[in-house]
Design an enzyme around this catalytic site. Structure first.
Site, PDB file in Angstrom:
ATOM      1  N   ASN A  64       0.728  -1.289   0.142  1.00 62.03           N
ATOM      2  CA  ASN A  64       0.054   0.027  -0.106  1.00 62.03           C
ATOM      3  C   ASN A  64       1.001   1.350  -0.032  1.00 62.03           C
ATOM      4  OD1 ASN A  64      -1.950   2.205   0.369  1.00 62.03           O
ATOM      5  ND2 ASN A  64      -2.293   1.606   2.501  1.00 62.03           N
TER       6      ASN A  64
ATOM      7  N   LYS B  38       0.217   4.114  -0.401  1.00 60.44           N
ATOM      8  CA  LYS B  38      -0.371   5.479   0.455  1.00 60.44           C
ATOM      9  C   LYS B  38      -0.096   6.619  -0.745  1.00 60.44           C
ATOM     10  CE  LYS B  38       0.197   3.466   4.649  1.00 60.44           C
ATOM     11  NZ  LYS B  38       0.178   3.580   6.121  1.00 60.44           N
TER      12      LYS B  38
ATOM     13  N   HIS C 260      -9.326   1.230   4.812  1.00 60.36           N
ATOM     14  CA  HIS C 260      -8.157   1.204   5.388  1.00 60.36           C
ATOM     15  C   HIS C 260      -8.150   2.370   6.746  1.00 60.36           C
ATOM     16  CE1 HIS C 260      -4.129   2.652   6.329  1.00 60.36           C
ATOM     17  NE2 HIS C 260      -3.658   1.522   5.815  1.00 60.36           N
TER      18      HIS C 260
ATOM     19  N   GLU D 259      -6.634   4.662   7.757  1.00 63.49           N
ATOM     20  CA  GLU D 259      -6.514   6.111   7.378  1.00 63.49           C
ATOM     21  C   GLU D 259      -7.912   6.771   6.898  1.00 63.49           C
ATOM     22  OE1 GLU D 259      -2.842   5.628   5.433  1.00 63.49           O
ATOM     23  OE2 GLU D 259      -1.905   4.964   7.319  1.00 63.49           O
TER      24      GLU D 259
ATOM     25  N   GLU E 216      -5.391  -5.108  10.668  1.00 67.85           N
ATOM     26  CA  GLU E 216      -4.411  -4.169  10.834  1.00 67.85           C
ATOM     27  C   GLU E 216      -4.692  -3.443  12.309  1.00 67.85           C
ATOM     28  OE1 GLU E 216      -2.289  -2.863   6.805  1.00 67.85           O
ATOM     29  OE2 GLU E 216      -4.050  -1.560   6.993  1.00 67.85           O
TER      30      GLU E 216
ATOM     31  N   GLY F 230       2.432   2.042  10.590  1.00 66.11           N
ATOM     32  CA  GLY F 230       3.265   3.412  10.501  1.00 66.11           C
ATOM     33  C   GLY F 230       4.050   3.497  11.815  1.00 66.11           C
TER      34      GLY F 230
ATOM     35  N   SER G  13       3.418  -2.405  10.384  1.00 61.25           N
ATOM     36  CA  SER G  13       4.775  -2.135  10.392  1.00 61.25           C
ATOM     37  C   SER G  13       5.520  -3.815  10.170  1.00 61.25           C
ATOM     38  CB  SER G  13       5.268  -1.919  12.016  1.00 61.25           C
ATOM     39  OG  SER G  13       4.860  -0.561  11.915  1.00 61.25           O
TER      40      SER G  13
END
Ligand code: PEP
Length: 250
Positions: free
Chosen positions: A9, A11, A95, A97, A167, A173, A212
Site C-alpha cells: 500500500n 499510500k 483502510h 486512514e 491491521e 506506521g 509495521s
C-alpha cells in the site's frame, strides 16, 4: 490451502520516476517469489504508469480506495470502472486512514466492498482496533463489527470474494508490530467468528496482517497458521524490503 497474498500500500507516496524504479526492482526480483501472490496498490493518478509497467508480469495491481458511485458529479473520486479501465484487479477498502481521517463508517466501507466486488475487483477489507480498544479488551468485538457490516450488506459468502487485512491501528506506521502470537490470536478469533456463520468461507478467506511488517519480522508473522499474507505500507516503498517480505512465506 490458502495462497499467501502480499500487497503493498504505497499510500500518497512516490513520483513517476520513483515508481518506475521501484517497479523495475520488484519485477527483477520476482523470480525468487515462489509461493505468494503479489499486489501493489498505487495512487490513482499513477495507475496508467503502473498498468503499463506491470502488464505481462506476475505482479498484480489495484487502487487504494474507490467511490460507491458509478459516475457523475463527485469531484476527486475514482470509480470501480476507472480502476478496471487500467486493469486493476484489487482495491483496498476501509483502510484505517480512510476511517479515521476521512470519516468512513462501517456502512460506507461495506458499500464500497459491495461495489468493488460487483464490478469484478477483489476488495481488500481493512479492519482493526485502536490502542484504546485493545487495552479495553474489545479487539475482537471491533473486528467483528467491521466484518458484520459487510456480511449484513453482501452476505457471508461475499467475504470469500475478497481479502481481509487485519491491521491493528497502533501498529500502522509506528514501527510497533503485533507479536506473531498476538496477531495469530486475533486472526484465529476472526476466522472463528466467520466460521460460526459459514465454515467453508472461514476456511477459504485469506486474512492478511498489516502493521509495521518488514523484512525482519515477516517470516515469523507469515509462519502463523491463520496469517495468510501481509498488507505492507512503509516497507513496500523499497524493492529490496518488499521482495524480502514476498519471499518470506515458506
Ligand atoms: C498500512 O498502512 O496498511 C500499513 C500496514 O502500513 P505500515 O506497514 O507502514 O505499518
Amino acid at each position: 490451502m490458502r495462497k499467501p497474498i502480499i500487497a503493498g500500500n504505497w499510500k500518497m507516496n512516490g513520483s513517476r520516476s520513483s515508481i518506475k524504479e521501484l517497479l523495475e526492482g520488484i519485477k527483477a526480483g520476482m523470480g525468487d517469489v515462489k509461493s505468494a501472490e503479489v499486489v501493489v496498490c498505487a495512487p490513482a493518478i499513477y495507475m496508467a504508469d503502473v498498468s503499463e509497467q506491470l502488464s505481462g508480469s506476475n505482479v498484480a495491481w489495484g487502487g487504494q480506495n474507490l467511490s460507491t458511485e458509478a459516475k457523475g458529479a463527485f469531484t476527486g473520486e475514482t470509480s470501480a470502472d476507472m480502476l478496471l479501465d487500467f486493469k486493476s484487479e484489487y482495491v483496498i477498502v476501509g483502510h484505517s486512514e480512510r476511517r479515521t481521517l476521512y470519516g468512513e463508517t462501517d456502512e460506507l466501507v461495506a458499500e464500497k466492498f459491495e461495489v468493488a466486488r460487483k464490478a469484478g475487483l477483489t476488495p481488500i477489507l481493512c479492519i482493526g482496533e485502536s490502542l484504546e480498544e485493545r487495552e479495553s479488551g474489545v479487539t475482537i468485538d471491533v473486528c467483528a463489527r467491521q466484518i458484520n457490516a459487510v456480511i449484513e450488506k453482501s452476505g457471508v459468502k461475499a467475504l470469500a470474494e475478497g481479502v481481509i487485512a487485519y491491521e491493528p491501528i497502533w501498529a500502522i506506521g509506528t514501527g510497533v508490530t503485533a507479536t506473531p502470537e498476538q496477531a495469530q490470536e486475533t486472526h484465529a478469533a476472526i476466522r472463528k467468528m466467520i466460521a460460526e456463520k459459514d465454515a467453508s468461507v472461514a476456511e477459504q478467506v485469506r486474512i492478511q496482517y498489516g502493521g509495521s511488517m518488514n523484512a525482519g519480522n515477516a517470516k515469523e508473522l507469515l509462519a502463523m497458521e491463520d496469517i495468510d499474507g501481509g498488507l505492507i505500507g512503509g516497507a513496500s516503498l523499497k524493492a529490496e524490503d518488499f521482495l524480502a517480505i514476498c519471499t518470506a512465506p515458506a
